[in-house]
Design an enzyme around this catalytic site. Sequence first.
Site, short mmCIF file in Angstrom:
data_model
loop_
_atom_site.label_atom_id
_atom_site.label_comp_id
_atom_site.label_asym_id
_atom_site.label_seq_id
_atom_site.Cartn_x
_atom_site.Cartn_y
_atom_site.Cartn_z
N ASP A 1 0.86 -1.18 0.00
CA ASP A 1 0.00 0.00 0.00
C ASP A 1 0.90 1.23 0.00
O ASP A 1 1.50 1.57 1.03
CB ASP A 1 -0.91 0.02 1.24
CG ASP A 1 -1.93 -1.10 1.26
OD1 ASP A 1 -1.84 -2.01 0.41
OD2 ASP A 1 -2.81 -1.07 2.13
N LYS B 1 -6.95 3.08 -2.49
CA LYS B 1 -7.28 3.00 -1.06
C LYS B 1 -7.60 4.39 -0.54
O LYS B 1 -6.96 5.38 -0.92
CB LYS B 1 -6.10 2.39 -0.31
CG LYS B 1 -6.24 2.29 1.19
CD LYS B 1 -5.00 1.62 1.77
CE LYS B 1 -4.95 1.71 3.28
NZ LYS B 1 -3.74 1.07 3.84
N LYS C 1 -10.01 -0.28 -1.59
CA LYS C 1 -9.80 -0.61 -0.18
C LYS C 1 -10.24 0.59 0.66
O LYS C 1 -9.70 1.69 0.50
CB LYS C 1 -8.35 -0.96 0.11
CG LYS C 1 -8.08 -1.25 1.60
CD LYS C 1 -6.62 -1.65 1.84
CE LYS C 1 -6.31 -1.81 3.32
NZ LYS C 1 -4.89 -2.18 3.54
#
Length: 221
Positions: free
Chosen positions: A89, A152, A181
């Site tokens: 990430d 995300k 996400k």
Amino acid sequence: MDIASYIEHTNLSPTLTVRSIDQLVMEAKQYKFLGVCVPPFWVKRARREIGHDTILLVTVAGFPLGHSMTETKLDEIKRAIDNGSDEIDVVLNISSFKTGIPWTKIEIAKCSKLAHDYQKNLKVIIETAYLSDEEIISACKMCAEAGADFVKTSTGFSPHGAKEEHVRLMKKSLPSSVRIKASGGINTWEQATKMVEAGATRIGTSSGVIIVGAQNSNPKS
């Protein structure tokens, strides 16, 4: 809805210890979470504790502000992969993005290529708390074009985390091949469920045990 199958059980606290990592993995096994998300320093330990289990091991790069040089992010990603991470990430360079520098997209493309060279997924954290709706749309489009596998919402270190309306906006702005996400401030089963209904396919949270416990006690879940 089996909410546990969406959850990346997360601990990125600056004060976590090795016991915190071991507990995180133990809980992921016990509650059948999809994965765990840990700081880069603890990837090796988490990998050892996961063993042969199918739990995904996720870590972060350029965290939490995204200001790192591209070369630094690439080094973080490569080291994380070498240490056993399944997914990365990486934080968007929000400063560069808001300035309108083309390099922002190039950086994401470089990170995506590196991850994909090792058959790993890359998520880009766009930090929705700092973006207007128009910027969220633009950032999603840029991430998709640059090869990101996921976009995300948040690091969890900004003024607010995931919002249902932002997840819906991201869903509308992304092709079906790029997943979402939702993370940051998701502490209840109701919140997690709303994020999934809005379009998220992953939930990043440090409250996974509480969320699953609430689902198990809710006859309607």
